[in-house]
Scaffold this active site. Structure first.
Site, short mmCIF file in Angstrom:
data_model
loop_
_atom_site.label_atom_id
_atom_site.label_comp_id
_atom_site.label_asym_id
_atom_site.label_seq_id
_atom_site.Cartn_x
_atom_site.Cartn_y
_atom_site.Cartn_z
CG ASN A 134 46.66 36.21 34.75
OD1 ASN A 134 45.53 36.39 35.19
ND2 ASN A 134 47.25 37.07 33.95
CD GLU A 232 40.71 46.02 33.12
OE1 GLU A 232 41.77 46.00 32.47
OE2 GLU A 232 40.23 47.07 33.57
CB CYS A 266 47.08 41.20 31.01
SG CYS A 266 46.87 42.02 32.60
CD GLU A 442 38.94 45.25 36.86
OE1 GLU A 442 40.06 44.73 36.97
OE2 GLU A 442 37.89 44.59 36.76
P1 NAP Z 1 40.24 33.14 28.77
O1 NAP Z 1 40.41 31.90 28.01
O2 NAP Z 1 39.52 34.28 28.12
O3 NAP Z 1 39.50 32.71 30.12
C1 NAP Z 1 39.20 33.62 31.13
C2 NAP Z 1 37.91 33.22 31.83
O4 NAP Z 1 36.86 33.20 30.88
C3 NAP Z 1 37.95 31.83 32.45
O5 NAP Z 1 37.22 31.87 33.65
C4 NAP Z 1 37.23 30.98 31.41
O6 NAP Z 1 36.62 29.86 32.00
C5 NAP Z 1 36.20 31.94 30.89
N1 NAP Z 1 35.72 31.68 29.52
C6 NAP Z 1 36.37 31.11 28.48
N2 NAP Z 1 35.59 31.09 27.38
C7 NAP Z 1 34.41 31.67 27.74
C8 NAP Z 1 33.20 31.98 27.03
N3 NAP Z 1 33.04 31.69 25.74
N4 NAP Z 1 32.22 32.60 27.70
C9 NAP Z 1 32.38 32.92 29.02
N5 NAP Z 1 33.49 32.65 29.72
C10 NAP Z 1 34.50 32.05 29.10
O7 NAP Z 1 41.59 33.76 29.25
P2 NAP Z 1 42.85 33.01 29.92
O8 NAP Z 1 43.68 32.41 28.88
O9 NAP Z 1 42.40 32.14 31.04
O10 NAP Z 1 43.57 34.28 30.58
C11 NAP Z 1 44.60 34.94 29.98
C12 NAP Z 1 44.11 36.18 29.24
O11 NAP Z 1 43.59 37.11 30.19
C13 NAP Z 1 45.24 36.89 28.54
O12 NAP Z 1 44.84 37.32 27.26
C14 NAP Z 1 45.51 38.08 29.45
O13 NAP Z 1 46.12 39.17 28.79
C15 NAP Z 1 44.15 38.39 29.95
N6 NAP Z 1 44.22 39.16 31.19
C16 NAP Z 1 43.89 40.48 31.16
C17 NAP Z 1 43.98 41.25 32.31
C18 NAP Z 1 43.64 42.70 32.29
O14 NAP Z 1 43.47 43.26 33.37
N7 NAP Z 1 43.54 43.35 31.14
C19 NAP Z 1 44.42 40.65 33.50
C20 NAP Z 1 44.76 39.30 33.50
C21 NAP Z 1 44.64 38.57 32.34
P3 NAP Z 1 36.46 28.44 31.26
O15 NAP Z 1 37.83 28.00 30.91
O16 NAP Z 1 35.78 27.62 32.30
O17 NAP Z 1 35.61 28.63 30.07
#
Ligand code: NAP
Length: 461
Positions: A134, A232, A266, A442
């Site tokens: 994102n 995060e 997020c 961060e």
């Molecule tokens: P996600 O599914 O958790 O994926 C994030 C990253 O993790 C991707 O690079 C993904 O790559 C990898 N990943 C997925 N499953 C994994 C596993 N089992 N082991 C290791 N890596 C893994 O999250 P998203 O849907 O892309 O992102 C949205 C989420 O991020 C939302 O919940 C949002 O709130 C959160 N977010 C939080 C912040 C903050 O600062 N708190 C900032 C931005 C976003 P692959 O798809 O290649 O597995």
């Protein structure tokens, strides 16, 4: 034959590029190279690391248009938001280039005259980071910059939807003079790479931004080798419009908070809690403002780009349908433009009124341009509703009454509070969540801490 990752434009469904993926043995080699580089990099002076980071920052800004165009292509966000992200992302590098010079230790008065007691800070070791799609640039720089500033080496696995921005950022780091093995990227299956990163003894820290379930998994995996972790994770931000709010200001800020990045942030306001006495006026003004937002591909003059993929789109649609089924009223939006064959998904900005606590949207992160509105009549009720979630990332409220404002701020269990402010995030401020929204911060002076170890040296003389 090398395996590749296909990158598509989520606004058009067009193919953009193939990215080579790394085998697990190639990643293992990069981890070893990262460790070897750490032995030298951690011994460089803070001034040298600062100067290289500053060069990286300058190069990113010099290439702002190119990076923004890349980000708009692979992530879909409107070009002006992408340009804003490049500046924001670079800002973390500038900030930590300065913080590198302010990693202080201390001396402690000993109890006897024959001892001297020193406390020093040193780099944790090689860091492995995993980031989401994102914010394809900022989610990387706010980890990489403090890591490099502290003297750590850095390996990044970007999201498969947006690897091109990550690759370009690393290329610019090399152009700035940052040694090749000090900063590296890997691409491939997240789960497998996550397992390798977390089990590998040479990786000393995992820094993750993404969903809470994946964060929990990585924390569990990291436990075996007691790695440092920064997490995060997801949010479910409440936004309270108090009876003493400046409604016009609250509307403007709420639109900015909710609809930036098509609601895919997020810290996006995820549920709006409005005092009954101001609800009618707020809903009227808010609906008018939202219905003026323009939707389309990011290269055009738009405010709202596409949803990143079908999974994200389906979640949004199901939340809206569930709310409508249970009695929510659509004030604007509630319509979609998608083409599964071509591979693009747009959600028209939506305002839902008369939302109740039994609707899924009140309990799950939406990650889309949908604003559910519910009412309250007593501020303690609003605070209870706001805190009634396992998440604790960001919360917003609007009031011109300072006693009321302090009361709300002090009782919200969130890591980031926006008081009359829909966009509190800034490089010089700590960013991060409480409860299941994460561990660590961060940005700000806090942002370098997770990359440092404390060493106590007791000297007998
Ligand atoms: P996600 O599914 O958790 O994926 C994030 C990253 O993790 C991707 O690079 C993904 O790559 C990898 N990943 C997925 N499953 C994994 C596993 N089992 N082991 C290791 N890596 C893994 O999250 P998203 O849907 O892309 O992102 C949205 C989420 O991020 C939302 O919940 C949002 O709130 C959160 N977010 C939080 C912040 C903050 O600062 N708190 C900032 C931005 C976003 P692959 O798809 O290649 O597995």
């Amino acid at each position: 034959m090398t395996n590749t990752l296909k990158v598509y434009n989520p606004g058009t469904g067009d193919f953009i590029d193939d990215v080579e993926t790394d085998s697990l043995s190639a990643i293992e080699e990069k981890i070893i190279a990262s460790h070897t580089a750490f032995l030298q990099w951690s011994k460089t002076s803070a001034a040298e690391r600062s100067s290289l980071l500053r060069k990286w920052y300058d190069l990113i800004l010099a290439n702002k248009s190119e990076l923004a165009a890349l980000m708009t292509a692979e992530n879909g966000k409107p070009l002006k938001e992408a340009e804003g992200e490049v500046v924001y992302a670079a800002g973390y590098i500038e900030w930590f280039a300065e913080e590198a010079k302010r990693v202080y230790g201390r001396t402690i008065p000993a109890s006897t005259t024959d001892k001297r007691m020193l406390v020093t800070r040193e780099a944790v070791g090689p860091v492995a980071a995993i980031t989401p799609w994102n914010f394809p640039a900022a989610m990387i720089t706010r980890k990489a910059a403090p890591a490099l500033a502290a003297g750590c080496t850095f390996l990044i696995k970007p999201a498969p939807d947006t690897p091109l921005t990550a690759i370009r950022l690393v290329e610019l780091a090399y152009e700035a003079g940052i040694p090749k093995d000090v900063m590296q990227y890997v691409n491939g299956n997240g789960e497998e790479i996550g397992k390798l990163f977390t089990k590998h003894p040479l990786i000393r820290k995992i820094s993750f931004t993404g969903s809470t379930p994946v964060g929990k998994q990585l924390m569990k995996q990291s436990a075996n080798s007691i790695k440092h972790v920064s997490m995060e994770l997801g949010g479910h931000a409440p936004l309270i419009v108090d009876e003493y709010a400046d409604i016009e200001h609250a509307v403007k800020q709420s639109v900015a908070s909710k609809f930036r990045n098509a609601g895919q942030t997020c810290v996006c306001a995820n549920r709006l809690l409005v005092h009954t006495s101001v609800k009618e006026e707020f809903v009227r003004q808010f609906t008018n403002a939202v219905s003026e937002l323009r939707v389309g591909v990011g290269t055009e003059e738009v405010d709202i780009g596409p949803i990143i993929n079908k999974k994200g789109f389906d979640k949004i649609v199901s939340q809206v349908e569930d709310a409508q089924k249970k009695g929510a009223v659509v004030c604007t939006g509630g319509t979609y433009l998608s083409d599964e064959k071509k591979g693009f998904y747009f959600v028209n900005p939506t305002v839902l009124d008369q939302v109740t606590d039994d609707m899924t949207i009140m309990h799950e992160e939406t990650f889309g341009p949908v604003a559910p509105i519910t009412t309250y009549s007593d501020i303690d009720e609003a605070i209870r509703l706001a805190n009634d979630t396992p998440f604790g990332l960001a919360a917003y409220f609007f009031t011109e009454n300072y006693r009321r404002g302090l009361y709300i701020a002090e009782n919200l269990k969130y890591g980031i509070i926006g008081w009359n402010d829909g966009g509190p995030s800034a490089v010089q401020a700590p960013f991060g969540g409480m409860k299941e929204s994460g561990v660590g911060r961060e940005g700000g002076i806090e942002g370098i801490e997770p990359y440092l170890e404390t060493k106590y040296i007791s000297i007998g003389i």
